[in-house]
Design an enzyme around this catalytic site. Sequence first.
Site, PDB file in Angstrom:
ATOM      1  N   GLY A  85     -47.246  49.133 -15.164  1.00  0.00           N
ATOM      2  CA  GLY A  85     -48.533  48.705 -15.688  1.00  0.00           C
ATOM      3  C   GLY A  85     -48.413  47.216 -15.950  1.00  0.00           C
ATOM      4  O   GLY A  85     -47.386  46.766 -16.456  1.00  0.00           O
TER       5      GLY A  85
ATOM      6  N   GLY B 112     -41.426  41.301 -14.531  1.00  0.00           N
ATOM      7  CA  GLY B 112     -41.357  39.957 -15.090  1.00  0.00           C
ATOM      8  C   GLY B 112     -39.966  39.541 -15.518  1.00  0.00           C
ATOM      9  O   GLY B 112     -39.577  38.378 -15.387  1.00  0.00           O
ATOM     10  N   GLU B 113     -39.187  40.501 -16.013  1.00  0.00           N
ATOM     11  CA  GLU B 113     -37.841  40.194 -16.490  1.00  0.00           C
ATOM     12  C   GLU B 113     -36.802  40.188 -15.375  1.00  0.00           C
ATOM     13  O   GLU B 113     -35.777  39.494 -15.485  1.00  0.00           O
ATOM     14  CB  GLU B 113     -37.416  41.228 -17.543  1.00  0.00           C
ATOM     15  CG  GLU B 113     -38.225  41.172 -18.828  1.00  0.00           C
ATOM     16  CD  GLU B 113     -37.954  42.364 -19.740  1.00  0.00           C
ATOM     17  OE1 GLU B 113     -36.855  42.955 -19.629  1.00  0.00           O
ATOM     18  OE2 GLU B 113     -38.834  42.710 -20.544  1.00  0.00           O
TER      19      GLU B 113
ATOM     20  N   ARG C 240     -52.195  51.441  -9.764  1.00  0.00           N
ATOM     21  CA  ARG C 240     -53.578  51.187 -10.179  1.00  0.00           C
ATOM     22  C   ARG C 240     -54.152  50.023  -9.376  1.00  0.00           C
ATOM     23  O   ARG C 240     -53.468  49.042  -9.115  1.00  0.00           O
ATOM     24  CB  ARG C 240     -53.659  50.852 -11.672  1.00  0.00           C
ATOM     25  CG  ARG C 240     -53.219  51.982 -12.569  1.00  0.00           C
ATOM     26  CD  ARG C 240     -53.254  51.569 -14.023  1.00  0.00           C
ATOM     27  NE  ARG C 240     -52.279  52.322 -14.792  1.00  0.00           N
ATOM     28  CZ  ARG C 240     -51.766  51.903 -15.949  1.00  0.00           C
ATOM     29  NH1 ARG C 240     -52.129  50.749 -16.461  1.00  0.00           N
ATOM     30  NH2 ARG C 240     -50.869  52.641 -16.578  1.00  0.00           N
TER      31      ARG C 240
ATOM     32  N   ASN D  99     -42.468  57.420 -29.608  1.00  0.00           N
ATOM     33  CA  ASN D  99     -43.487  57.148 -28.601  1.00  0.00           C
ATOM     34  C   ASN D  99     -43.736  58.462 -27.868  1.00  0.00           C
ATOM     35  O   ASN D  99     -42.983  58.831 -26.968  1.00  0.00           O
ATOM     36  CB  ASN D  99     -43.019  56.058 -27.637  1.00  0.00           C
ATOM     37  CG  ASN D  99     -44.074  55.694 -26.603  1.00  0.00           C
ATOM     38  OD1 ASN D  99     -45.126  56.317 -26.522  1.00  0.00           O
ATOM     39  ND2 ASN D  99     -43.783  54.688 -25.798  1.00  0.00           N
TER      40      ASN D  99
ATOM     41  N   ARG E  14     -46.080  54.698 -31.945  1.00  0.00           N
ATOM     42  CA  ARG E  14     -46.937  53.938 -31.029  1.00  0.00           C
ATOM     43  C   ARG E  14     -48.155  54.784 -30.720  1.00  0.00           C
ATOM     44  O   ARG E  14     -48.047  55.942 -30.322  1.00  0.00           O
ATOM     45  CB  ARG E  14     -46.199  53.633 -29.729  1.00  0.00           C
ATOM     46  CG  ARG E  14     -47.094  53.028 -28.638  1.00  0.00           C
ATOM     47  CD  ARG E  14     -46.307  52.796 -27.362  1.00  0.00           C
ATOM     48  NE  ARG E  14     -47.153  52.278 -26.284  1.00  0.00           N
ATOM     49  CZ  ARG E  14     -47.575  52.985 -25.245  1.00  0.00           C
ATOM     50  NH1 ARG E  14     -47.220  54.261 -25.128  1.00  0.00           N
ATOM     51  NH2 ARG E  14     -48.322  52.445 -24.310  1.00  0.00           N
TER      52      ARG E  14
ATOM     53  N   ASP F 164     -43.098  50.877  -6.510  1.00  0.00           N
ATOM     54  CA  ASP F 164     -41.974  50.204  -7.160  1.00  0.00           C
ATOM     55  C   ASP F 164     -41.762  48.841  -6.517  1.00  0.00           C
ATOM     56  O   ASP F 164     -41.556  48.739  -5.300  1.00  0.00           O
ATOM     57  CB  ASP F 164     -40.712  51.053  -7.024  1.00  0.00           C
ATOM     58  CG  ASP F 164     -39.570  50.573  -7.910  1.00  0.00           C
ATOM     59  OD1 ASP F 164     -39.259  49.362  -7.864  1.00  0.00           O
ATOM     60  OD2 ASP F 164     -38.984  51.391  -8.632  1.00  0.00           O
TER      61      ASP F 164
ATOM     62  N   HIS G 254     -51.010  46.881 -23.983  1.00  0.00           N
ATOM     63  CA  HIS G 254     -49.703  46.219 -24.061  1.00  0.00           C
ATOM     64  C   HIS G 254     -49.661  45.221 -25.224  1.00  0.00           C
ATOM     65  O   HIS G 254     -48.860  44.287 -25.229  1.00  0.00           O
ATOM     66  CB  HIS G 254     -49.373  45.464 -22.758  1.00  0.00           C
ATOM     67  CG  HIS G 254     -49.193  46.337 -21.563  1.00  0.00           C
ATOM     68  ND1 HIS G 254     -49.637  45.967 -20.302  1.00  0.00           N
ATOM     69  CD2 HIS G 254     -48.622  47.546 -21.411  1.00  0.00           C
ATOM     70  CE1 HIS G 254     -49.356  46.916 -19.434  1.00  0.00           C
ATOM     71  NE2 HIS G 254     -48.736  47.888 -20.082  1.00  0.00           N
TER      72      HIS G 254
ATOM     73  N   GLY H  99     -40.638  45.041 -16.768  1.00  0.00           N
ATOM     74  CA  GLY H  99     -39.697  45.337 -15.691  1.00  0.00           C
ATOM     75  C   GLY H  99     -39.684  44.335 -14.551  1.00  0.00           C
ATOM     76  O   GLY H  99     -38.622  43.856 -14.144  1.00  0.00           O
TER      77      GLY H  99
ATOM     78  N   GLY I 223     -45.101  44.991 -15.124  1.00  0.00           N
ATOM     79  CA  GLY I 223     -44.284  46.170 -14.907  1.00  0.00           C
ATOM     80  C   GLY I 223     -45.071  47.140 -14.048  1.00  0.00           C
ATOM     81  O   GLY I 223     -45.947  46.740 -13.287  1.00  0.00           O
TER      82      GLY I 223
ATOM     83  N   LYS J 105     -40.219  59.730 -26.440  1.00  0.00           N
ATOM     84  CA  LYS J 105     -39.135  58.748 -26.501  1.00  0.00           C
ATOM     85  C   LYS J 105     -38.894  58.372 -27.959  1.00  0.00           C
ATOM     86  O   LYS J 105     -39.830  58.328 -28.759  1.00  0.00           O
ATOM     87  CB  LYS J 105     -39.492  57.499 -25.688  1.00  0.00           C
ATOM     88  CG  LYS J 105     -39.550  57.725 -24.194  1.00  0.00           C
ATOM     89  CD  LYS J 105     -39.626  56.411 -23.428  1.00  0.00           C
ATOM     90  CE  LYS J 105     -40.963  55.748 -23.581  1.00  0.00           C
ATOM     91  NZ  LYS J 105     -41.100  54.557 -22.715  1.00  0.00           N
TER      92      LYS J 105
ATOM     93  N   GLU K 221     -40.717  46.693 -27.480  1.00  0.00           N
ATOM     94  CA  GLU K 221     -41.816  47.283 -28.249  1.00  0.00           C
ATOM     95  C   GLU K 221     -41.306  48.142 -29.402  1.00  0.00           C
ATOM     96  O   GLU K 221     -41.922  48.187 -30.474  1.00  0.00           O
ATOM     97  CB  GLU K 221     -42.698  48.109 -27.314  1.00  0.00           C
ATOM     98  CG  GLU K 221     -43.454  47.240 -26.320  1.00  0.00           C
ATOM     99  CD  GLU K 221     -44.170  48.029 -25.243  1.00  0.00           C
ATOM    100  OE1 GLU K 221     -45.407  48.034 -25.231  1.00  0.00           O
ATOM    101  OE2 GLU K 221     -43.471  48.649 -24.408  1.00  0.00           O
TER     102      GLU K 221
END
Length: 399
Positions: A213, A334-335, A242, A7, A92, A284, A181, A332, A211, A14, A386
């Site tokens: 995003g 959501g989990e 954003r 990525n 990706r 954050d 996503h 991030g 997350g 990454k 992902e």
Amino acid sequence: MNVLVINAGSTSLKYQLIDSVSEAVLAKGLCERIGSEGGKLKYDVISTGEKKEKDIDMPDHGVALQAVIDVLVDPVDGAVKSLEEIDAVGHRVVHGGEYFSSSVVVDDEVIKKVEECSELAPLHNPANLLGIRACQKLMPNVPQCITFDTAFHQTMPSKAFMYALPYRFYTDYKIRRYGFHGTSHSFVSKAAAKYLDKDIADSKMIICHLGGGASITAVKGGKSVDTSMGLTPLEGMVMATRSGSLDPAIVQFIANKEQKSIDEVLEILNKKSGLFGLSEKSGDARDIDQGVKDGDEKSILAYDTFVYNAAKLIGSYVAAMNGVDLIAFTAGIGENDSAIRKSILEYLTYLGITIKDDVNDATHGEEAVLSTDDSKVKVVVIPTNEELAIARETVALLK
């Protein structure tokens, strides 16, 4: 088959090396500050659990990838003995435009089309291409594949992806909703299928990728039928920095009031808005949560706006699909953020949802069912992966 998943960003790279049979992660790491001073390679030694760092000057992605390869085959820290044990590379790429509705094997024609899509994702596609070209140079005999963030959403009907602009803007410039996503939404919707009491072909799911995003997608019959992000990842949800969707005339209004160019206003909407802009503290969610606990009014406003925005989008997709069987939280926030999950779901009690507070409070980064057995709609948390999704797509292509 060992698949190296790459990525590549404009200044970062990454990677994960995945055994496709066991789906175990054999190696992973991150190259930072590519193209500038202070380059650093951070990586995990999976066999020992150690986390290590190396200071390496990385003027370009080729040098960064060589550093990754050196670590992968290192006699002490390496995961493989030689490059011959790497069977494929999966990349990706953010934007595939209307060209790609699925993953593809890299060839010259694919590269050309990815380049053409760069005007739709000028910050991402060129960086992704740098990673591909570096792999082609250093690993010329290893097959390369691409998974696109936009591909999963190519099943959207025209009524969902078209903007009400003069039609020639679509034919001339391909201005439409693409969504992002997609790799995450696809992975999570497939993983969520096991919780359904019906075949996925008859199912209606809403996937909430929350997350830094954030995007929400309506998945009907296993296919994306609508999603919140648009031509770019700026549309839709309130996000970390954003703004999400807003009246487009705001761009002109701010530009005139503050004597700024359109590019400068978009910089504000992308990097200084969202949770950060409202709270004037942080983008954050963890900092916002703390601000709420401390009674900070702007943090409370940011929190409430985020939650309300998510609930409205979910409600709109219930209408779009004329029902919903399952709602999944991932990424991030959501989990891991049980408070935000609960606050969103409190808007949705009309769907017959009751959550198990003890399970919700205890769920941080693991798969779980939050809804009670008698709830009319299942609510689950499913960690996204992902990299694994890209590895699976790569193996399926090459087989």
